[in-house]
Design a protein around this motif. Structure first.
Motif, short mmCIF file in Angstrom:
data_model
loop_
_atom_site.label_atom_id
_atom_site.label_comp_id
_atom_site.label_asym_id
_atom_site.label_seq_id
_atom_site.Cartn_x
_atom_site.Cartn_y
_atom_site.Cartn_z
N GLY A 76 47.77 38.02 31.21
CA GLY A 76 46.99 37.49 30.09
C GLY A 76 45.67 38.18 29.92
N GLY A 77 45.41 39.24 30.73
CA GLY A 77 44.17 39.98 30.58
C GLY A 77 43.00 39.41 31.34
N GLN A 78 43.19 38.31 32.09
CA GLN A 78 42.10 37.73 32.84
C GLN A 78 41.88 38.54 34.11
N ARG A 79 40.63 38.72 34.47
CA ARG A 79 40.32 39.46 35.68
C ARG A 79 40.44 38.56 36.90
N MET A 80 40.80 39.18 38.01
CA MET A 80 40.93 38.43 39.23
C MET A 80 39.56 37.93 39.66
N PRO A 81 39.44 36.67 40.07
CA PRO A 81 38.14 36.15 40.51
C PRO A 81 37.55 37.00 41.63
N ALA A 82 36.24 37.02 41.70
CA ALA A 82 35.58 37.80 42.74
C ALA A 82 35.94 37.25 44.11
N LEU A 83 36.16 38.15 45.04
CA LEU A 83 36.48 37.77 46.40
C LEU A 83 35.19 37.58 47.19
N PRO A 84 35.19 36.74 48.21
CA PRO A 84 34.00 36.59 49.05
C PRO A 84 33.61 37.93 49.67
N PRO A 85 32.32 38.14 49.96
CA PRO A 85 31.87 39.44 50.48
C PRO A 85 32.44 39.79 51.84
N ASP A 86 32.94 38.79 52.59
CA ASP A 86 33.48 39.12 53.91
C ASP A 86 34.93 39.60 53.84
N VAL A 87 35.53 39.61 52.65
CA VAL A 87 36.89 40.14 52.48
C VAL A 87 36.79 41.62 52.14
N LEU A 88 37.41 42.47 52.94
CA LEU A 88 37.45 43.90 52.66
C LEU A 88 38.58 44.16 51.67
N ALA A 89 38.23 44.72 50.52
CA ALA A 89 39.21 44.90 49.45
C ALA A 89 39.53 46.38 49.25
N GLY A 90 40.80 46.70 49.28
CA GLY A 90 41.26 48.05 48.96
C GLY A 90 42.08 48.01 47.68
N LEU A 91 41.47 47.53 46.61
CA LEU A 91 42.19 47.33 45.35
C LEU A 91 42.45 48.64 44.60
N GLU A 92 41.71 49.68 44.95
CA GLU A 92 41.89 50.96 44.26
C GLU A 92 42.95 51.82 44.92
N ARG A 93 43.52 51.36 46.02
CA ARG A 93 44.50 52.16 46.76
C ARG A 93 45.84 52.17 46.03
N PRO A 94 46.65 53.19 46.28
CA PRO A 94 48.00 53.20 45.67
C PRO A 94 48.80 51.95 46.02
N ALA A 95 48.61 51.43 47.25
CA ALA A 95 49.22 50.16 47.64
C ALA A 95 48.07 49.19 47.93
N PRO A 96 47.62 48.43 46.92
CA PRO A 96 46.44 47.58 47.08
C PRO A 96 46.59 46.59 48.23
#
Length: 401
Positions: A214-234
């Motif tokens: 629906g085009g909604q962005r994923m809510p922000a994750l807490p700062p203690d979560v390490l996010a690799g969302l830009e990786r080929p396998a997020p």
């Protein structure tokens, strides 16, 4: 960069700048006293170096304004004030204290101008033009400081993001980097080392890893979560997954996403948690496991079994042998009914609801299955193996569609 002003040479005689320059020291002292009295962030009586920096900034601001009076069209270098803005960012402050300090400095300068207006014979219009020039100059100082501030903030954020990405690489590397290297980089990245972590594998096969349906962005994750969302396998690394509110946080942040949450493991085994999560996600894509957001801990038996698919195929050949002589359509109907019966209960009504058919149809098929399998359906081990074999069959059929 040239400062615009409406003050002409006739309205700003050179002796105005000369008179003001002769009193720069006194004006600086007054501005600094005002700033330190009114703004606690700048009151550091024991820090001589900081006091020198503040004085230098005040002197540069006053000298710059007097240069402007003498040479209205001369270029102006905003870099010193960009540097001040960078310094504010480095101190961890916002721009409010600096903007307040600038306003206080402008007020003191205006006070001094009004004191000398009489002896110099300044007309009301000239005095007005000088006052306006002060506040135009103040705006330009503030703009330059804001540019430096935002530039420093962006650079710091980029550097922190690079450190966090490098930390993610270290945690997921095989073999794992030394604990000392992980601890050092975690400190540099501002990440508290947890005792346990769980890794999350996210399905990005449709693209748009940051956007939800629906085009909604994923809510922000807490700062203690390490996010690799830009990786080929997020993926994500979630610290202390059993901690208070962690499960709810993940459910909310990943609602509407397909993914798998790996088991909680010691920090040194983060790569193992991610491997299990990715295997569960792959089984979900093949319809062996449910779609949506699933937890490996809820499907450990299936994950263990599907580690050796050749063995699963051999098991299916044995357990599904009673169906082998039937027509393909009959095999599909009976296999679907038997799997629903094994998964959702043995009542015809519940199975019928799951399959969206009439209960009488389910009863007919179950009688056929009883004839084909006999007493085997009463054996718990056989039922377990049948469910594995039927799920594998379902996955193969699903992958062909």
């Amino acid at each position: 960069m040239a400062i615009k002003s409406d003050i002409s040479e006739s309205r700003t005689p050179a002796d105005i700048a000369k008179t003001l320059r002769s009193g720069i020291g006194r004006v600086c002292d007054e501005v600094i006293k005002e700033i330190r009295t009114r703004i606690p962030e700048y009151d550091r009586p024991d820090d001589e170096l900081y006091i020198k920096v503040v004085r230098m900034a005040v002197e540069q601001a006053i000298e710059g304004f007097l240069d402007h009076i003498e040479r209205p069209g001369a270029p102006w270098d905003p870099e010193p004030f960009r540097m001040i803005g960078r310094g504010e960012a480095a101190e961890g402050r916002n721009l409010e204290p600096l903007q307040t300090a600038m306003r206080l400095g402008a007020r003191v300068g205006w006070r001094r101008l009004t004191e000398i207006a009489g002896p110099l014979g300044l007309s009301p219009q000239s005095l007005y033009d000088l006052g306006e020039a002060i506040f135009v100059y103040l705006d330009q100082l503030a703009d330059a400081a804001a540019e430096g501030f935002e530039e420093a903030r962006a650079r710091a954020a980029g550097e922190m993001e690079r450190r966090r990405n490098r930390l993610l690489d270290l945690l997921l590397s095989q073999p794992l980097a030394s604990p000392e290297a992980v601890a050092d980089l975690a400190k540099a990245a501002g990440w508290r080392l947890p005792r346990t972590v769980a890794c999350v594998a996210l399905d990005d096969q449709h693209g748009g890893h940051r956007a939800r349906p629906g085009g909604q962005r994923m809510p922000a994750l807490p700062p203690d979560v390490l996010a690799g969302l830009e990786r080929p396998a997020p993926c994500l690394v979630v610290p202390d997954p059993s901690g208070p509110g962690q499960a709810q946080m993940l459910e909310q942040a990943l609602r509407g996403r397909c993914g798998a949450i790996g088991p909680g493991v010691p920090l040194a085994a983060a790569a193992t948690s991610l491997r299990w999560a990715r295997e569960a996600l792959e089984l979900s894509r093949r319809d062996v496991l449910p779609r949506g957001l699933l937890r490996c801990e809820d499907h450990m038996a299936m994950l263990v079994v599907f580690k050796d698919e050749e063995l699963v195929s051999a098991l299916a050949e044995v357990r599904l042998a009673p169906l082998a002589h039937l027509r393909p359509t009959q095999q599909d109907r009976l296999a679907e009914t038997l799997l629903a019966w094994l998964r959702h209960g043995r009542g015809a009504g519940e199975v019928a609801a799951r399959l969206h058919v009439h209960p009488q149809t389910v009863r007919y098929r179950l009688r056929q299955l009883e004839e084909l399998y006999g007493d085997q359906l009463a054996d718990p081990d056989v039922r377990f193996e049948l469910e594995i074999a039927l799920r594998a069959r379902q996955a193969v059929i699903g992958s062909r569609r």
